[in-house]
Scaffold this active site. Structure first.
Site, PDB file in Angstrom:
ATOM      1  N   CYS A 203       1.416  13.233  -2.219  1.00  0.00           N
ATOM      2  CA  CYS A 203       1.167  12.699  -3.571  1.00  0.00           C
ATOM      3  C   CYS A 203      -0.340  12.715  -3.803  1.00  0.00           C
ATOM      4  O   CYS A 203      -1.059  13.446  -3.107  1.00  0.00           O
ATOM      5  CB  CYS A 203       1.785  11.317  -3.748  1.00  0.00           C
ATOM      6  SG  CYS A 203       1.102  10.018  -2.708  1.00  0.00           S
TER       7      CYS A 203
ATOM      8  N   ARG B 239       3.512   6.698  -3.394  1.00  0.00           N
ATOM      9  CA  ARG B 239       4.771   7.456  -3.334  1.00  0.00           C
ATOM     10  C   ARG B 239       5.015   8.135  -1.995  1.00  0.00           C
ATOM     11  O   ARG B 239       6.095   7.981  -1.395  1.00  0.00           O
ATOM     12  CB  ARG B 239       4.807   8.504  -4.463  1.00  0.00           C
ATOM     13  CG  ARG B 239       4.854   7.894  -5.840  1.00  0.00           C
ATOM     14  CD  ARG B 239       4.553   8.924  -6.917  1.00  0.00           C
ATOM     15  NE  ARG B 239       3.171   9.404  -6.838  1.00  0.00           N
ATOM     16  CZ  ARG B 239       2.654  10.353  -7.587  1.00  0.00           C
ATOM     17  NH1 ARG B 239       3.415  10.966  -8.478  1.00  0.00           N
ATOM     18  NH2 ARG B 239       1.392  10.699  -7.473  1.00  0.00           N
TER      19      ARG B 239
ATOM     20  N   ASP C  86       4.438   7.920 -11.077  1.00  0.00           N
ATOM     21  CA  ASP C  86       3.462   7.271 -10.206  1.00  0.00           C
ATOM     22  C   ASP C  86       3.401   5.776 -10.521  1.00  0.00           C
ATOM     23  O   ASP C  86       2.967   5.389 -11.609  1.00  0.00           O
ATOM     24  CB  ASP C  86       2.087   7.916 -10.417  1.00  0.00           C
ATOM     25  CG  ASP C  86       1.113   7.541  -9.321  1.00  0.00           C
ATOM     26  OD1 ASP C  86       1.354   6.525  -8.642  1.00  0.00           O
ATOM     27  OD2 ASP C  86       0.129   8.267  -9.145  1.00  0.00           O
TER      28      ASP C  86
HETATM   29  P1  4NP Z   1       0.116   7.816  -5.229  1.00  0.00           P
HETATM   30  O1  4NP Z   1      -0.517   6.882  -6.369  1.00  0.00           O
HETATM   31  O2  4NP Z   1      -0.331   9.233  -5.547  1.00  0.00           O
HETATM   32  O3  4NP Z   1       1.571   7.645  -5.377  1.00  0.00           O
HETATM   33  O4  4NP Z   1      -0.441   7.312  -3.907  1.00  0.00           O
HETATM   34  C1  4NP Z   1      -1.890   6.889  -6.669  1.00  0.00           C
HETATM   35  C2  4NP Z   1      -2.745   6.091  -5.964  1.00  0.00           C
HETATM   36  C3  4NP Z   1      -4.086   6.082  -6.284  1.00  0.00           C
HETATM   37  C4  4NP Z   1      -4.565   6.878  -7.310  1.00  0.00           C
HETATM   38  C5  4NP Z   1      -3.692   7.700  -8.017  1.00  0.00           C
HETATM   39  C6  4NP Z   1      -2.354   7.696  -7.691  1.00  0.00           C
HETATM   40  N1  4NP Z   1      -5.953   6.867  -7.625  1.00  0.00           N
HETATM   41  O5  4NP Z   1      -6.332   7.529  -8.613  1.00  0.00           O
HETATM   42  O6  4NP Z   1      -6.742   6.215  -6.941  1.00  0.00           O
END
Ligand code: 4NP
Length: 152
Positions: free
Chosen positions: A3, A9, A119
């Protein structure tokens, strides 16, 4: 399992698929990574940890790491949680991107529909994380069912 941050995720996807593969007697190595560097070394989001534990899956020991092109040499299958992640993976890998090894996770559940796992980072609520858990769980169930048939 890939991810963006490797904190919401894909840690769930790693934990769930490991859990289901073990239960099915499959000797798989399952890991996760993120295409962004922002959270490297961090444990999963508190709500990812909480909803996983609620389902008997412990992801508390995981630490975020960055996806790299060499992951295409290490693994047989690389699942992106969303379309933007798949694009990032292509950008990071260039010629080392192997299309036959990469797929959107939800295409295992909804073949050909190219759906993305929402997300939960932006919403940040427990019901949001719970819904994501359920969707990833169904996709992981489909993966185990598929490969158990192939290897049986
Ligand atoms: P993930 O969610 O991709 O499901 O881990 C996110 C966590 C952090 C960020 C974006 C998505 N971020 O921009 O820091």
């Amino acid at each position: 399992m890939v991810c963006l941050g490797n904190i919401c995720r894909s840690p769930l996807a790693e934990g769930i698929l490991k859990h289901k593969a073990n239960a099915a007697g499959l000797d798989w190595i399952v890991e996760s990574a993120g295409t962004l560097g922002a959270h490297v070394g961090e444990p999963p989001h508190k709500l990812s940890q909480k909803v996983a534990l609620h389902h008997g899956v412990d992801i508390c020991q995981q630490l975020a790491r960055r996806f790299e092109a060499a992951d295409f040499e290490r693994y047989d299958k690389l699942y992106a949680m969303s379309a933007d992640v798949l694009e990032h993976m292509q950008e990071i890998c260039g010629k080392k991107f192997i299309a036959a090894k990469a797929a959107l996770l939800l295409n295992e559940l909804y073949p050909g529909e190219n759906r993305s796992v929402v997300d939960p980072w932006y919403d940040g609520t427990e019901p949001g994380f719970m819904a994501v858990y359920k969707e990833i769980e169904k996709a992981c169930e489909a993966i185990v069912r598929k490969y158990r048939q192939v290897t049986a």
